[in-house]
Write an enzyme that holds these catalytic residues in place. Sequence first.
Site, mmCIF file in Angstrom:
data_model
loop_
_atom_site.group_PDB
_atom_site.id
_atom_site.type_symbol
_atom_site.label_atom_id
_atom_site.label_comp_id
_atom_site.label_asym_id
_atom_site.label_seq_id
_atom_site.Cartn_x
_atom_site.Cartn_y
_atom_site.Cartn_z
ATOM 1 C CE LYS A 158 14.767 146.653 147.834
ATOM 2 N NZ LYS A 158 14.817 146.040 146.514
ATOM 3 C CE LYS A 208 16.276 147.411 138.957
ATOM 4 N NZ LYS A 208 16.150 146.642 140.147
ATOM 5 C CE LYS A 268 11.552 152.410 141.783
ATOM 6 N NZ LYS A 268 11.283 151.266 142.641
HETATM 7 P P1 ATP Z 1 15.772 148.152 143.322
HETATM 8 O O1 ATP Z 1 16.425 149.481 143.473
HETATM 9 O O2 ATP Z 1 16.646 146.998 143.747
HETATM 10 O O3 ATP Z 1 15.125 147.941 142.005
HETATM 11 P P2 ATP Z 1 13.506 149.219 144.683
HETATM 12 O O4 ATP Z 1 13.948 150.079 145.799
HETATM 13 O O5 ATP Z 1 13.075 149.871 143.431
HETATM 14 O O6 ATP Z 1 14.614 148.117 144.378
HETATM 15 P P3 ATP Z 1 11.766 146.987 144.854
HETATM 16 O O7 ATP Z 1 12.370 145.865 145.578
HETATM 17 O O8 ATP Z 1 11.838 146.953 143.371
HETATM 18 O O9 ATP Z 1 12.371 148.359 145.320
HETATM 19 O O10 ATP Z 1 10.270 147.210 145.282
HETATM 20 C C1 ATP Z 1 9.636 146.636 146.388
HETATM 21 C C2 ATP Z 1 8.193 147.035 146.414
HETATM 22 O O11 ATP Z 1 8.097 148.386 146.840
HETATM 23 C C3 ATP Z 1 7.502 146.980 145.066
HETATM 24 O O12 ATP Z 1 6.143 146.664 145.266
HETATM 25 C C4 ATP Z 1 7.631 148.370 144.550
HETATM 26 O O13 ATP Z 1 6.622 148.688 143.641
HETATM 27 C C5 ATP Z 1 7.528 149.191 145.841
HETATM 28 N N1 ATP Z 1 8.336 150.406 145.752
HETATM 29 C C6 ATP Z 1 9.665 150.462 145.574
HETATM 30 N N2 ATP Z 1 10.096 151.733 145.529
HETATM 31 C C7 ATP Z 1 8.981 152.493 145.695
HETATM 32 C C8 ATP Z 1 8.765 153.900 145.757
HETATM 33 N N3 ATP Z 1 9.756 154.746 145.615
HETATM 34 N N4 ATP Z 1 7.518 154.330 145.955
HETATM 35 C C9 ATP Z 1 6.494 153.473 146.110
HETATM 36 N N5 ATP Z 1 6.624 152.130 146.049
HETATM 37 C C10 ATP Z 1 7.853 151.648 145.851
#
Ligand code: ATP
Length: 335
Positions: free
Chosen positions: A202, A117, A199
């Site tokens: 969002k 980040k 990954k």
């Molecule tokens: P940001 O982009 O704002 O960091 P993010 O999309 O990575 O957000 P989080 O809010 O960090 O998502 O994650 C929410 C939950 O979903 C957490 O438990 C995280 O481990 C899981 N998660 C997020 N992205 C994935 C993914 N691509 N595959 C599996 N699990 C995920």
Amino acid sequence: MNDQTVKKTILSGIQPSGALTLGSYLGAIKNWAALADEYNCYYMMADMHAITVRQNPAELRKRTIEQLAAYIAAGLDPEKNTIFIQSHVSAHAELSWVLSCYTMFGELSRMTQFKDKSAKNADNINAGLFTYPSLMAADILLYQADLVPVGGDQKQHVELTRDIAVRFNGVYGDVFKIPEPYIPKVGARIMSLTSPENKMSKSDKDPGGCIYIMQPPEEIMRSFKRAVTDSETQVRYDVANKPGVSNLMQIYAVATGKSFDEIEKEFEGKGYGDFKLTVGEAVVELLRPIREEANRLLADKAYLESVYKDGAARAARTAYRTLNKVYKKLGFVAR
Ligand code: ATP
Ligand code: LTN
């Protein structure tokens, strides 16, 4: 004995930092709904974590409520699960400060999410982004959670939470339960459809790589048709050499419950075109009821408000019990 003493406790959360993706659904939320009968469950909208990256206030407010609607639509029954907004229970901010005094600079410096980040937000590497794991530890430890169901990327934060809890207990006695991460075997790391080495996230700048829970079917199908594969034609699970195809297989496996062997057989002799369409259709059908139910709930703001108010009141009772214990152990004069 009441439920609280018999059942183990679960806590998890998601930041309302963007529209929910298929990644957060498959990696986290999908597994939560199944746990309600067996565990005492707390699920929150982590709005305090979301502000470690700049947010538009109106958008943040809207997304927090949309996330609540999506939680319920994905099967979290508010009668059986305590669903709340993190900033509504001020014990999170209070314990976070205490725990930041028991978290080491070196530990925080090693967190991969902080490194990722900071690279993505080079103009705003703020202290909150750095101490993010102390707040997450507070979220978990306030509820004496046994299990923390998250995707693979959050394992490091749960492990740090354990280290903080062990350190604190080492000084003050048995104050905190030591939590375990609970990570799905398949679906723990869904990758971007356009850059399968990253990954699905969002806050990704490339929306084509992401599938969103609330997205209309046509857009979902378009993204799957454009998904990156490779120069072969064979559907085979091989993450190192075929990351795009393996990611699609993983998505299809969690969406349908089929094994990788079954999927390889199903697409033997067929091209990637067929495969991508079938995976896209499976995802459309998986998300359709959730999207429809979330939209229905979003039209009933009074109901959603009653859910988060009731959730915060229930959560606060547990959270303050732990916080009071911590303050006493530390030597703070009782209020
Ligand atoms: P940001 O982009 O704002 O960091 P993010 O999309 O990575 O957000 P989080 O809010 O960090 O998502 O994650 C929410 C939950 O979903 C957490 O438990 C995280 O481990 C899981 N998660 C997020 N992205 C994935 C993914 N691509 N595959 C599996 N699990 C995920
Ligand atoms: N950091 C998590 C969100 C989160 C969380 C938590 C997850 C905040 N507090 C407590 C589990 C337990 C993320 O998904 N990025």
